[in-house]
Write a protein that holds these residues in place. Structure first.
Motif, PDB file in Angstrom:
ATOM      1  N   MET A   1       0.850  -1.196   0.000  1.00 39.95           N
ATOM      2  CA  MET A   1       0.000   0.000   0.000  1.00 39.95           C
ATOM      3  C   MET A   1       0.889   1.250   0.000  1.00 39.95           C
ATOM      4  O   MET A   1       1.760   1.390   0.840  1.00 39.95           O
ATOM      5  N   GLU A   2       0.663   2.129  -0.947  1.00 36.86           N
ATOM      6  CA  GLU A   2       1.500   3.328  -1.072  1.00 36.86           C
ATOM      7  C   GLU A   2       1.098   4.371  -0.041  1.00 36.86           C
ATOM      8  O   GLU A   2      -0.061   4.490   0.340  1.00 36.86           O
ATOM      9  N   THR A  76      -5.506   3.906   0.184  1.00 36.59           N
ATOM     10  CA  THR A  76      -6.189   2.813  -0.504  1.00 36.59           C
ATOM     11  C   THR A  76      -6.252   3.148  -1.999  1.00 36.59           C
ATOM     12  O   THR A  76      -6.036   4.300  -2.395  1.00 36.59           O
ATOM     13  N   PRO A  77      -6.512   2.161  -2.858  1.00 36.42           N
ATOM     14  CA  PRO A  77      -6.605   2.469  -4.301  1.00 36.42           C
ATOM     15  C   PRO A  77      -7.615   3.567  -4.606  1.00 36.42           C
ATOM     16  O   PRO A  77      -7.383   4.407  -5.471  1.00 36.42           O
ATOM     17  N   GLU A  78      -8.752   3.573  -3.901  1.00 30.72           N
ATOM     18  CA  GLU A  78      -9.750   4.605  -4.139  1.00 30.72           C
ATOM     19  C   GLU A  78      -9.227   5.991  -3.747  1.00 30.72           C
ATOM     20  O   GLU A  78      -9.446   6.982  -4.450  1.00 30.72           O
ATOM     21  N   GLN A  79      -8.529   6.058  -2.603  1.00 29.55           N
ATOM     22  CA  GLN A  79      -7.969   7.348  -2.166  1.00 29.55           C
ATOM     23  C   GLN A  79      -6.842   7.802  -3.089  1.00 29.55           C
ATOM     24  O   GLN A  79      -6.711   8.991  -3.384  1.00 29.55           O
ATOM     25  N   LEU A  80      -6.038   6.853  -3.554  1.00 29.55           N
ATOM     26  CA  LEU A  80      -4.902   7.211  -4.402  1.00 29.55           C
ATOM     27  C   LEU A  80      -5.366   7.775  -5.745  1.00 29.55           C
ATOM     28  O   LEU A  80      -4.710   8.647  -6.322  1.00 29.55           O
ATOM     29  N   GLU A  81      -6.498   7.302  -6.231  1.00 25.73           N
ATOM     30  CA  GLU A  81      -7.013   7.811  -7.499  1.00 25.73           C
ATOM     31  C   GLU A  81      -7.392   9.292  -7.411  1.00 25.73           C
ATOM     32  O   GLU A  81      -7.377  10.007  -8.407  1.00 25.73           O
ATOM     33  N   GLU A  86      -3.587   8.013 -13.702  1.00 32.99           N
ATOM     34  CA  GLU A  86      -3.057   6.717 -14.156  1.00 32.99           C
ATOM     35  C   GLU A  86      -1.612   6.805 -14.612  1.00 32.99           C
ATOM     36  O   GLU A  86      -0.902   5.781 -14.674  1.00 32.99           O
TER      37      GLU A  86
END
Length: 380
Positions: A1-2, A76-81, A86
């Protein structure tokens, strides 16, 4: 997780009296810093972040204006977006964030210095620069202060100084030196001489508490004349509303902690009795209620003044037309016809009085001359 590091700072909101927590920058895992534009900084716009446990800790930590903290948050992926597209570009709401680049000269000079020490140096430099900027803008900040200048006629020095400190906090002047500098801009007349003397004795770099103590000791009014004037100030003429507003100001200048009911009673006591009896005391909960009631009673004093002026005008008209006077007897004796004016103002009266005086003086002078001639020896 970044992970991403976010910087939070407490700033002034649209209303200068309120504080707003803002997100000012984002740092990625490669230590690259990206700035967030001012219009996108309020945390209420960052819904994904304010729901995290890390932000809850930040919220409890930041209590005062200009406080700031930097925290790492696992995304999380949703937050990172939300903050990265991309292609790996940092963004927010479609706005590409600006990256801060460190100059090569700075990187070379920083060789051998730890990253933490370098960050501390840069932070201290930014604080000093901010302090210099504050000192240069004291005059601009004081322009936003709502406060009358202090003179020897100001009734309550300690209360005025408390208001001054409140206004300083509102516009962002919180340190001692800028506060002392700002005080000079609100003094007039001989108070400026006092300020210059204080500069010689204590300099600008002294503590504000010392200035405050000396100010109150110098200008504190320990007499009763301001209190007496405010308490016994009464309505004389003019607008009822203007009287009430002025008396409220006088009373608050001597004691701003006076309760509302006492304030209303003291204002009402100074009104004419026929006006005060029209007021329902139970309905007056605020001074604004009293002001609104007095606006509706302005016709009472206006009517009284109008009636008084009407009577005076009617008397003047009668005097002018001569209806209240008999024909002047002096004018009748002089055969000048029937003239209607006071005998005391008759022109012929003054003329006739002058004649006998001159004749009397002339005869007296002849008599004195004749006596002197008789006493002279003819042989001489």
């Amino acid at each position: 997780m970044e992970k991403l590091k976010f910087e939070f700072v407490v700033k002034a909101g649209e209303d200068p009296k309120t504080n707003v927590c803002c997100m000012t920058s984002i740092t990625n895992a490669d230590k690259n810093i990206f700035l967030i534009p001012e219009k996108l900084q309020p945390v209420r716009l960052h819904e994904m972040i304010i729901k995290t446990p890390a932000y809850e800790k930040v919220k409890l930590t930041l209590q005062r204006r200009h406080d700031k903290r930097q925290v790492w948050i696992s995304m999380t992926p949703e937050q990172l977006e939300v903050y990265m597209d991309e292609d790996g570009n940092m963004q927010f709401q479609g706005y590409l964030l600006e990256e801060i680049t460190v100059r090569p000269q700075l990187q070379a000079s920083a060789a051998g210095i730890s990253e933490e020490a370098l960050a501390k140096i840069l932070e201290n430099f930014a604080d000093k620069k901010r302090d210099i900027f504050k000192h240069q803008n004291v005059k601009k900040q004081t322009e936003r202060m709502v406060l009358d200048k202090f003179t020897n006629k100001t009734t309550n020095a300690s209360q005025w100084l408390t208001t001054f400190e409140t206004e300083c906090r509102r516009v962002g002047i919180e340190e001692d030196i800028p506060k002392i500098e700002a005080l000079r801009l609100f003094l007039e007349d001989s108070c400026l001489d006092w300020y210059r003397s204080m500069i010689i004795k204590f300099t600008v770099d002294s503590e504000w508490s010392q200035w405050k103590k000396m100010f109150c000791e110098t200008y504190a009014d320990k007499g009763w004349s301001p209190v007496r004037y405010a308490m016994f100030f009464r309505y004389r003429q003019g607008s009822l509303l203007e009287y009430a507003i002025k008396k409220e100001r006088l009373l608050l200048e001597i004691n701003k902690r006076m309760d509302k009911s006492t304030l209303i009673d003291l204002i009402a006591i100074g009104l004419p009795i026929f006006v005060a009896d029209r007021l329902d005391r139970e309905d007056l909960k605020e001074t604004e209620d009293l002001f609104n009631s007095l606006r509706g009673l302005e016709h009472l004093v206006s009517k009284k003044i109008w009636e008084k002026n009407s009577v005076g005008l009617e008397n003047k008209t009668k005097e002018k037309n001569g209806k209240d006077y008999h024909p002047c007897r002096i004018c009748e004796k002089e055969n000048k016809g029937n003239r209607y004016h006071p005998e005391s103002l008759c022109w012929f009266k003054n003329k006739n009085n002058d004649g006998p005086k001159r004749e009397q003086i002339r005869s007296v002078n002849h008599s004195e001359l004749e006596v002197e001639l008789n006493e002279i020896d003819p042989k001489n």
